[in-house]
Design a protein around this motif. Sequence first.
Motif, PDB file in Angstrom:
ATOM      1  N   UNK A 149       0.834  -1.200   0.000  1.00  0.00           N
ATOM      2  CA  UNK A 149       0.000   0.000   0.000  1.00  0.00           C
ATOM      3  C   UNK A 149       0.870   1.251   0.000  1.00  0.00           C
ATOM      4  N   UNK A 150       1.967   1.227   0.761  1.00  0.00           N
ATOM      5  CA  UNK A 150       2.866   2.382   0.823  1.00  0.00           C
ATOM      6  C   UNK A 150       3.497   2.655  -0.539  1.00  0.00           C
ATOM      7  N   UNK A 151       3.972   1.594  -1.209  1.00  0.00           N
ATOM      8  CA  UNK A 151       4.569   1.763  -2.530  1.00  0.00           C
ATOM      9  C   UNK A 151       3.533   2.243  -3.543  1.00  0.00           C
ATOM     10  N   UNK A 152       2.313   1.729  -3.425  1.00  0.00           N
ATOM     11  CA  UNK A 152       1.234   2.134  -4.334  1.00  0.00           C
ATOM     12  C   UNK A 152       0.878   3.602  -4.144  1.00  0.00           C
ATOM     13  N   UNK A 153       0.662   4.024  -2.905  1.00  0.00           N
ATOM     14  CA  UNK A 153       0.293   5.421  -2.641  1.00  0.00           C
ATOM     15  C   UNK A 153       1.446   6.368  -2.987  1.00  0.00           C
ATOM     16  N   UNK A 154       2.674   5.966  -2.717  1.00  0.00           N
ATOM     17  CA  UNK A 154       3.817   6.799  -3.078  1.00  0.00           C
ATOM     18  C   UNK A 154       3.865   7.007  -4.584  1.00  0.00           C
ATOM     19  N   UNK A 155       3.543   5.964  -5.334  1.00  0.00           N
ATOM     20  CA  UNK A 155       3.514   6.071  -6.791  1.00  0.00           C
ATOM     21  C   UNK A 155       2.378   6.975  -7.246  1.00  0.00           C
ATOM     22  N   UNK A 156       1.198   6.786  -6.660  1.00  0.00           N
ATOM     23  CA  UNK A 156       0.035   7.590  -7.050  1.00  0.00           C
ATOM     24  C   UNK A 156       0.212   9.065  -6.710  1.00  0.00           C
ATOM     25  N   UNK A 157       0.879   9.332  -5.591  1.00  0.00           N
ATOM     26  CA  UNK A 157       1.072  10.719  -5.157  1.00  0.00           C
ATOM     27  C   UNK A 157       2.250  11.395  -5.847  1.00  0.00           C
ATOM     28  N   UNK A 158       3.015  10.635  -6.626  1.00  0.00           N
ATOM     29  CA  UNK A 158       4.203  11.207  -7.259  1.00  0.00           C
ATOM     30  C   UNK A 158       5.272  11.581  -6.244  1.00  0.00           C
ATOM     31  N   UNK A 159       5.444  10.757  -5.206  1.00  0.00           N
ATOM     32  CA  UNK A 159       6.412  11.066  -4.147  1.00  0.00           C
ATOM     33  C   UNK A 159       7.846  10.930  -4.664  1.00  0.00           C
ATOM     34  N   UNK A 160       8.727  11.743  -4.099  1.00  0.00           N
ATOM     35  CA  UNK A 160      10.145  11.695  -4.444  1.00  0.00           C
ATOM     36  C   UNK A 160      10.864  10.574  -3.714  1.00  0.00           C
ATOM     37  N   UNK A 161      10.293  10.092  -2.621  1.00  0.00           N
ATOM     38  CA  UNK A 161      10.934   9.032  -1.846  1.00  0.00           C
ATOM     39  C   UNK A 161       9.903   8.362  -0.945  1.00  0.00           C
ATOM     40  N   UNK A 162      10.192   7.112  -0.602  1.00  0.00           N
ATOM     41  CA  UNK A 162       9.403   6.348   0.366  1.00  0.00           C
ATOM     42  C   UNK A 162      10.336   6.054   1.540  1.00  0.00           C
ATOM     43  N   UNK A 163       9.984   6.533   2.708  1.00  0.00           N
ATOM     44  CA  UNK A 163      10.812   6.322   3.896  1.00  0.00           C
ATOM     45  C   UNK A 163      10.152   5.287   4.790  1.00  0.00           C
ATOM     46  N   UNK A 164      10.876   4.202   5.048  1.00  0.00           N
ATOM     47  CA  UNK A 164      10.324   3.150   5.891  1.00  0.00           C
ATOM     48  C   UNK A 164      10.991   3.169   7.253  1.00  0.00           C
ATOM     49  N   UNK A 165      10.192   3.462   8.280  1.00  0.00           N
ATOM     50  CA  UNK A 165      10.689   3.473   9.647  1.00  0.00           C
ATOM     51  C   UNK A 165      10.648   2.081  10.249  1.00  0.00           C
ATOM     52  N   UNK A 166      11.795   1.601  10.726  1.00  0.00           N
ATOM     53  CA  UNK A 166      11.887   0.266  11.310  1.00  0.00           C
ATOM     54  C   UNK A 166      12.514   0.358  12.708  1.00  0.00           C
ATOM     55  N   UNK A 167      12.830  -0.797  13.272  1.00  0.00           N
ATOM     56  CA  UNK A 167      13.454  -0.820  14.603  1.00  0.00           C
ATOM     57  C   UNK A 167      14.967  -0.641  14.533  1.00  0.00           C
ATOM     58  N   UNK A 168      15.546  -0.763  13.322  1.00  0.00           N
ATOM     59  CA  UNK A 168      16.997  -0.626  13.157  1.00  0.00           C
ATOM     60  C   UNK A 168      17.283   0.460  12.120  1.00  0.00           C
ATOM     61  N   UNK A 169      18.546   0.923  12.111  1.00  0.00           N
ATOM     62  CA  UNK A 169      18.893   2.112  11.326  1.00  0.00           C
ATOM     63  C   UNK A 169      19.317   1.817   9.887  1.00  0.00           C
ATOM     64  N   UNK A 170      18.685   0.849   9.263  1.00  0.00           N
ATOM     65  CA  UNK A 170      18.991   0.539   7.882  1.00  0.00           C
ATOM     66  C   UNK A 170      18.764  -0.924   7.584  1.00  0.00           C
ATOM     67  N   UNK A 171      19.333  -1.368   6.472  1.00  0.00           N
ATOM     68  CA  UNK A 171      19.209  -2.761   6.046  1.00  0.00           C
ATOM     69  C   UNK A 171      20.512  -3.480   6.367  1.00  0.00           C
ATOM     70  N   UNK A 172      20.404  -4.648   6.984  1.00  0.00           N
ATOM     71  CA  UNK A 172      21.567  -5.430   7.390  1.00  0.00           C
ATOM     72  C   UNK A 172      21.577  -6.785   6.676  1.00  0.00           C
ATOM     73  N   UNK A 173      22.726  -7.431   6.716  1.00  0.00           N
ATOM     74  CA  UNK A 173      22.859  -8.758   6.109  1.00  0.00           C
ATOM     75  C   UNK A 173      21.995  -9.793   6.823  1.00  0.00           C
ATOM     76  N   UNK A 174      21.704  -9.539   8.087  1.00  0.00           N
ATOM     77  CA  UNK A 174      20.822 -10.391   8.890  1.00  0.00           C
ATOM     78  C   UNK A 174      20.192  -9.497   9.954  1.00  0.00           C
ATOM     79  N   UNK A 175      19.293 -10.038  10.729  1.00  0.00           N
ATOM     80  CA  UNK A 175      18.660  -9.257  11.788  1.00  0.00           C
ATOM     81  C   UNK A 175      19.714  -8.901  12.840  1.00  0.00           C
TER      82      UNK A 175
END
Length: 243
Positions: A149-175
């Motif tokens: 839904x977030x990717x869909x709405x970001x596309x429909x709204x013409x957003x410049x970026x999609x920011x995903x808030x998680x429990x960690x500060x980025x993407x890691x090789x594992x949890x």
Amino acid sequence: MKAGGAEPSFKRVLLKVSGEALMGDREYGLDSTTVERIAAEVKAVVEMGVEVCLVIGGGNIFRGISGAANGMERASADYMGMLATVINSLAVQNALERLGVSTRVQSAIPMTTVCEPYIRRRAVRHMEKGRVVIFAAGTGNPFFTTDTAAALRASEMGCDALLKGTKVDGVYTADPIKDPTATRYEKLTYLDVLARDLGVMDASAISLARESDIPILVFSITEPNGFANIFRGSGRYTIVTNR
């Protein structure tokens, strides 16, 4: 420390927040202090001149996949999860408006007593007027996550970026919470995420963001000022792009 080497310059963004992020230290439901903190960060970004919209998950109240795993029909469980996102959206709207930020909730499942139905052009107009728009009830269809839904709405709204808030500060090789040897990526491509099955977002959300060429910034929503700092040039995140 920030990725990319330069302060991001975005005019319109979508912030995806999981329902679990609203729990704070609780095991269930909403933590008012956490909701107020996130609302204050959204306000800070709006005051920088950025147009902001949000998609909020419902896992702190009900998760459709869990309901289906317990024997409930998947479609019914997913609709219940969508209703949970409406509860969360109304809570965040209330917190934002108490801070003086004009906010609208638009639901993919019409419930005009409590919020507006989702109308794309109306949502765009709200943001152009400086209002924050919260998109509730996912895509309005079962079998799709709020990430999609977030990717869909970001596309429909013409957003410049999609920011995903998680429990960690980025993407890691594992949890990194479970594996202390996990290393953090500064930058990835959409194909990297899919090929390595990194679990940033589900595959349909990644594919849609890739097709729309919308960068995904993964950061910690639990870190104070984690969202606002990205726009101040001091945020820490992993960015996912086509290149």
